[in-house]
Scaffold this active site. Structure first.
Site, PDB file in Angstrom:
ATOM      1  N   ARG A  54      14.277  -7.173 -12.600  1.00  0.00           N
ATOM      2  CA  ARG A  54      13.878  -7.640 -11.266  1.00  0.00           C
ATOM      3  C   ARG A  54      12.412  -8.076 -11.246  1.00  0.00           C
ATOM      4  O   ARG A  54      11.536  -7.388 -11.782  1.00  0.00           O
ATOM      5  CB  ARG A  54      14.081  -6.504 -10.263  1.00  0.00           C
ATOM      6  CG  ARG A  54      13.682  -6.839  -8.847  1.00  0.00           C
ATOM      7  CD  ARG A  54      13.894  -5.619  -7.979  1.00  0.00           C
ATOM      8  NE  ARG A  54      13.066  -4.524  -8.429  1.00  0.00           N
ATOM      9  CZ  ARG A  54      11.891  -4.225  -7.907  1.00  0.00           C
ATOM     10  NH1 ARG A  54      11.409  -4.931  -6.908  1.00  0.00           N
ATOM     11  NH2 ARG A  54      11.197  -3.209  -8.364  1.00  0.00           N
ATOM     12  N   SER A  78      12.922   2.817   0.404  1.00  0.00           N
ATOM     13  CA  SER A  78      12.152   1.711   1.004  1.00  0.00           C
ATOM     14  C   SER A  78      10.783   2.199   1.472  1.00  0.00           C
ATOM     15  O   SER A  78       9.786   1.481   1.388  1.00  0.00           O
ATOM     16  CB  SER A  78      12.862   1.127   2.230  1.00  0.00           C
ATOM     17  OG  SER A  78      14.186   0.794   1.979  1.00  0.00           O
ATOM     18  N   ALA A  79      10.757   3.428   1.989  1.00  0.00           N
ATOM     19  CA  ALA A  79       9.503   3.951   2.558  1.00  0.00           C
ATOM     20  C   ALA A  79       8.442   4.125   1.478  1.00  0.00           C
ATOM     21  O   ALA A  79       7.262   4.203   1.770  1.00  0.00           O
ATOM     22  CB  ALA A  79       9.763   5.285   3.245  1.00  0.00           C
ATOM     23  N   TRP A  80       8.879   4.213   0.226  1.00  0.00           N
ATOM     24  CA  TRP A  80       7.935   4.433  -0.867  1.00  0.00           C
ATOM     25  C   TRP A  80       7.436   3.119  -1.457  1.00  0.00           C
ATOM     26  O   TRP A  80       6.574   3.131  -2.333  1.00  0.00           O
ATOM     27  CB  TRP A  80       8.595   5.252  -1.972  1.00  0.00           C
ATOM     28  CG  TRP A  80       8.941   6.660  -1.582  1.00  0.00           C
ATOM     29  CD1 TRP A  80       9.162   7.147  -0.320  1.00  0.00           C
ATOM     30  CD2 TRP A  80       9.131   7.769  -2.455  1.00  0.00           C
ATOM     31  NE1 TRP A  80       9.479   8.477  -0.356  1.00  0.00           N
ATOM     32  CE2 TRP A  80       9.470   8.892  -1.666  1.00  0.00           C
ATOM     33  CE3 TRP A  80       9.049   7.938  -3.840  1.00  0.00           C
ATOM     34  CZ2 TRP A  80       9.725  10.147  -2.202  1.00  0.00           C
ATOM     35  CZ3 TRP A  80       9.302   9.191  -4.368  1.00  0.00           C
ATOM     36  CH2 TRP A  80       9.632  10.281  -3.563  1.00  0.00           C
ATOM     37  N   GLU A 113      19.526  -1.892  -2.893  1.00  0.00           N
ATOM     38  CA  GLU A 113      19.528  -1.578  -4.332  1.00  0.00           C
ATOM     39  C   GLU A 113      20.918  -1.231  -4.861  1.00  0.00           C
ATOM     40  O   GLU A 113      21.219  -1.475  -6.030  1.00  0.00           O
ATOM     41  CB  GLU A 113      18.547  -0.434  -4.598  1.00  0.00           C
ATOM     42  CG  GLU A 113      18.333  -0.176  -6.085  1.00  0.00           C
ATOM     43  CD  GLU A 113      17.181   0.775  -6.363  1.00  0.00           C
ATOM     44  OE1 GLU A 113      16.411   1.088  -5.443  1.00  0.00           O
ATOM     45  OE2 GLU A 113      17.066   1.207  -7.530  1.00  0.00           O
ATOM     46  N   GLY A 155      17.753   2.925   5.014  1.00  0.00           N
ATOM     47  CA  GLY A 155      16.596   2.193   4.507  1.00  0.00           C
ATOM     48  C   GLY A 155      16.566   0.796   5.115  1.00  0.00           C
ATOM     49  O   GLY A 155      17.246   0.522   6.118  1.00  0.00           O
ATOM     50  N   HIS A 162      12.707   3.166 -12.032  1.00  0.00           N
ATOM     51  CA  HIS A 162      12.171   2.624 -10.777  1.00  0.00           C
ATOM     52  C   HIS A 162      13.226   1.895  -9.951  1.00  0.00           C
ATOM     53  O   HIS A 162      13.276   2.051  -8.736  1.00  0.00           O
ATOM     54  CB  HIS A 162      11.023   1.677 -11.134  1.00  0.00           C
ATOM     55  CG  HIS A 162      10.327   1.064  -9.964  1.00  0.00           C
ATOM     56  ND1 HIS A 162       9.712   1.828  -8.990  1.00  0.00           N
ATOM     57  CD2 HIS A 162      10.125  -0.236  -9.602  1.00  0.00           C
ATOM     58  CE1 HIS A 162       9.163   1.022  -8.078  1.00  0.00           C
ATOM     59  NE2 HIS A 162       9.414  -0.227  -8.426  1.00  0.00           N
ATOM     60  N   ARG A 221       7.667  -6.836 -16.054  1.00  0.00           N
ATOM     61  CA  ARG A 221       7.628  -5.371 -16.010  1.00  0.00           C
ATOM     62  C   ARG A 221       8.308  -4.727 -17.215  1.00  0.00           C
ATOM     63  O   ARG A 221       7.866  -3.696 -17.714  1.00  0.00           O
ATOM     64  CB  ARG A 221       8.298  -4.928 -14.711  1.00  0.00           C
ATOM     65  CG  ARG A 221       7.964  -3.561 -14.317  1.00  0.00           C
ATOM     66  CD  ARG A 221       8.439  -3.282 -12.927  1.00  0.00           C
ATOM     67  NE  ARG A 221       7.510  -3.730 -11.919  1.00  0.00           N
ATOM     68  CZ  ARG A 221       7.747  -3.660 -10.611  1.00  0.00           C
ATOM     69  NH1 ARG A 221       8.887  -3.190 -10.177  1.00  0.00           N
ATOM     70  NH2 ARG A 221       6.844  -4.062  -9.749  1.00  0.00           N
ATOM     71  N   HIS A 254       9.291   1.376 -14.317  1.00  0.00           N
ATOM     72  CA  HIS A 254       7.962   0.918 -13.895  1.00  0.00           C
ATOM     73  C   HIS A 254       6.950   1.468 -14.885  1.00  0.00           C
ATOM     74  O   HIS A 254       6.985   2.658 -15.207  1.00  0.00           O
ATOM     75  CB  HIS A 254       7.661   1.408 -12.476  1.00  0.00           C
ATOM     76  CG  HIS A 254       6.562   0.638 -11.808  1.00  0.00           C
ATOM     77  ND1 HIS A 254       5.259   0.687 -12.248  1.00  0.00           N
ATOM     78  CD2 HIS A 254       6.573  -0.216 -10.752  1.00  0.00           C
ATOM     79  CE1 HIS A 254       4.514  -0.095 -11.479  1.00  0.00           C
ATOM     80  NE2 HIS A 254       5.286  -0.657 -10.560  1.00  0.00           N
ATOM     81  N   GLU A 296       1.391 -10.051  -8.143  1.00  0.00           N
ATOM     82  CA  GLU A 296       1.984  -9.034  -9.004  1.00  0.00           C
ATOM     83  C   GLU A 296       2.504  -9.694 -10.268  1.00  0.00           C
ATOM     84  O   GLU A 296       2.533 -10.928 -10.375  1.00  0.00           O
ATOM     85  CB  GLU A 296       3.088  -8.264  -8.264  1.00  0.00           C
ATOM     86  CG  GLU A 296       2.511  -7.271  -7.253  1.00  0.00           C
ATOM     87  CD  GLU A 296       3.550  -6.432  -6.536  1.00  0.00           C
ATOM     88  OE1 GLU A 296       4.758  -6.596  -6.799  1.00  0.00           O
ATOM     89  OE2 GLU A 296       3.142  -5.616  -5.696  1.00  0.00           O
ATOM     90  N   GLN A 335       5.400   0.230  -2.302  1.00  0.00           N
ATOM     91  CA  GLN A 335       3.970   0.045  -2.053  1.00  0.00           C
ATOM     92  C   GLN A 335       3.584  -1.431  -2.031  1.00  0.00           C
ATOM     93  O   GLN A 335       3.151  -1.975  -1.038  1.00  0.00           O
ATOM     94  CB  GLN A 335       3.159   0.743  -3.152  1.00  0.00           C
ATOM     95  CG  GLN A 335       3.302   2.241  -3.165  1.00  0.00           C
ATOM     96  CD  GLN A 335       2.560   2.876  -4.333  1.00  0.00           C
ATOM     97  OE1 GLN A 335       2.110   2.189  -5.239  1.00  0.00           O
ATOM     98  NE2 GLN A 335       2.420   4.180  -4.301  1.00  0.00           N
ATOM     99  N   GLY A 336       3.780  -2.060  -3.222  1.00  0.00           N
ATOM    100  CA  GLY A 336       3.234  -3.394  -3.471  1.00  0.00           C
ATOM    101  C   GLY A 336       3.529  -4.369  -2.361  1.00  0.00           C
ATOM    102  O   GLY A 336       2.620  -4.968  -1.770  1.00  0.00           O
ATOM    103  N   GLY A 337       4.818  -4.524  -2.030  1.00  0.00           N
ATOM    104  CA  GLY A 337       5.102  -5.381  -0.917  1.00  0.00           C
ATOM    105  C   GLY A 337       6.390  -6.146  -1.000  1.00  0.00           C
ATOM    106  O   GLY A 337       7.339  -5.741  -1.660  1.00  0.00           O
TER     107      GLY A 337
HETATM  108  C1  SIN Z   1       4.891  -1.940  -7.160  1.00  0.00           C
HETATM  109  O1  SIN Z   1       4.222  -1.907  -6.132  1.00  0.00           O
HETATM  110  O2  SIN Z   1       4.408  -1.953  -8.283  1.00  0.00           O
HETATM  111  C2  SIN Z   1       6.372  -1.914  -7.036  1.00  0.00           C
HETATM  112  C3  SIN Z   1       6.838  -3.085  -6.330  1.00  0.00           C
HETATM  113  C4  SIN Z   1       8.237  -3.345  -6.709  1.00  0.00           C
HETATM  114  O3  SIN Z   1       8.821  -2.591  -7.470  1.00  0.00           O
HETATM  115  O4  SIN Z   1       8.763  -4.361  -6.273  1.00  0.00           O
END
Ligand code: SIN
Length: 481
Positions: A366, A45-47, A355, A16, A331, A273, A230, A116, A49-51
């Site tokens: 986190r 890591s490939a999954w 991780e 990753g 998550h 979160r 999450h 976020e 999304q947010g950034g």
């Molecule tokens: C998300 O895109 O909601 C997840 C991002 C993250 O867990 O840092």
């Protein structure tokens, strides 16, 4: 079992972001990178999304990003680690751009920054809308393929050998065959533990393999009880690895809703979160159907979040006109192998990054999008440190059969019920008893037992560790909003 030559090497386990950054940073020192399957295929890591969060906005500062990270961590972050890692964020953005990562930009050409939960400023770099991890991996894999000092093997590590001087080798499996590598420096970059749960946003194979290897090698693990759930995984039938509906969607104004149309978060949809996950969990336990209402984005949803739009389309949902059913899912693991600033564990030669490591950045919860940043910065630091360490003479490796293969299947129901969003002593004791019975023949159960013991030992609620038998510290939406 075949044995590698007596040549010492650096071994990186996991392909990753952390593992790839380490391999690049170690160059031109030879590195063997073990990855199950083709590079990128199994990486969480490939999954992502947010950034990736970094304080690069005009109205932003490292001090603000540090403050948000400490607040999310609920008093249990290591301030020095937070300041070091968050402080290195803007330079890491430059490094990734240099390595070829194409973050999204505004029409002006400036980097686009999203918002976020629990971030005081928009500071989330993203790529291809909602495929940030995949884009970072693409660029790093390309670089690694062009780096002759890195040898990639499609293999799974099953044991780390140690002797009095520390790490001396790795036992791995490739196509059913065991083989050994002499190595005095090994980096664990194996990702998290979501696959131990029934509902998770991680690849199903992410079952804490690095933690199992570290335990067997005698490494200190910390904060194992802190597992982030999450709040908005897609509530798809069958469970397993659930697609994520990124928090960035709420950052664009989407709100949590139930079947009555009530916006039950009372305006706190972007609370930390852990708070949102507990609220969604409680609402679902009370019999409601929780959805994410992103209809405010209309047709813009598909352009801002193309990957999530495709996921929803596959599930027969049009987010521009229909609320998206969601549920909390495991998550991210804040706990892990206790490491110093260069990724060193207490076992000489054993490093961890990403991780699987516990750096002190996340504390009890986190902050969103801090993990890709941590993986890149700490992977790079560990790669440099390993390459800079003087090699020890090769030692003989014990001829040993591989440890039993881990099996998460018998653990998932217990992990989900007793180590999920809400825990209590009786449930944790039941889970620990069941895990203890399975542990001798199943390393995944031995790890689950350690997690349950850590959760039992922390009797008060803090961050993502919520005990129903103690007063949660941060459960009120009003306090959190
Ligand atoms: C998300 O895109 O909601 C997840 C991002 C993250 O867990 O840092």
């Amino acid at each position: 079992m075949s044995a590698d030559s007596g040549r010492q090497t650096i071994v990186i386990i996991g392909g990753g972001v952390a593992g790839l950054m380490a391999a690049l940073a170690a160059a031109p020192h030879p590195v063997t990178l073990l990855n199950a399957g083709p590079l990128g295929a199994q990486a969480a890591s490939a999954w992502a999304q947010g950034g990736m969060a970094a304080a690069i906005g005009e109205e932003d500062s490292t001090a603000l990003h540090v403050a948000d990270t400490l607040a999310a961590g609920a008093g249990l972050c290591d301030r020095a680690a937070v300041e070091r890692i968050i402080g290195a964020g803007p330079a890491m953005v430059e490094t990734l751009l240099r390595l070829g990562v194409r973050f999204d930009r505004k029409a002006s050409g400036a980097l686009a920054l999203g918002l976020e939960a629990a971030h005081a400023r928009p500071r989330i770099l993203h790529a291809n809308g909602d495929a940030t991890g995949a884009e970072i991996l693409r660029a790093l894999i390309e670089r690694v393929r062009a780096t002759p000092s890195v040898t990639v093997l499609d293999a799974t590590a099953r044991q780390i050998f140690t002797d009095d001087a520390g790490v001396c080798g790795v036992l791995a499996m490739r196509g059913g065959e065991a083989f050994t590598l002499a190595a005095d420096r090994v980096l664990l970059a194996t990702g998290g533990i979501g696959g131990l749960f029934r509902y998770s946003t991680n690849p199903q194979g992410a079952i804490g393999q690095g933690l199992m290897l570290a335990m067997q090698a005698g490494a200190v693990l910390r904060d194992l009880e802190f597992i982030q759930f999450h709040p908005t995984a897609l509530d798809a039938p069958g469970g397993g690895a659930l697609p994520l509906i990124s928090e960035a969607v709420r950052g664009e104004g989407a709100r949590l809703i139930d079947e009555t149309g009530a916006y039950f978060m009372q305006g706190a949809d972007l609370a930390p979160r852990d708070v949102v996950a507990r609220a969604v969990f409680a609402h679902a336990q009370a019999g409601h159907h929780v959805c994410l209402d992103a209809r405010n984005l209309g047709p813009r949803f598909a352009t801002r979040f193309p990957r999530i739009a495709a996921i929803c389309a596959e599930a027969g949902i049009d987010p521009a006109t229909q609320p998206i059913p969601v549920r909390p899912a495991a998550h991210y693991h804040m706990g892990g192998v206790a490491v110093d600033a260069e990724g060193r564990s207490n076992v000489a030669g054993l490093f961890a990054a990403g991780e699987v490591a516990r750096t002190g950045l996340h504390g009890a919860n986190r902050l969103a999008s801090n993990s890709l940043l941590e993986a890149a910065i700490c992977g790079e630091a560990a790669g440099r440190a390993m390459a800079g360490q003087v090699a020890k003479p090769a030692r003989a490796l014990p001829a040993r059969a591989p440890a039993p293969a881990p099996d998460a299947a018998p653990l998932r129901a217990l992990m989900s019920v007793h180590l999920g969003v809400l825990r209590d002593a009786a449930g944790l004791r039941d889970a620990a008893e069941a895990f203890a019975a399975l542990a001798p023949a199943n390393p995944a159960a031995a790890l689950a037992l350690r997690i349950a013991q850590a959760a039992l030992a922390r009797e008060t609620s803090v961050g993502a560790h919520a005990r129903a038998d103690s007063a949660p510290l941060r459960n009120s939406l009003h306090k959190a909003a």
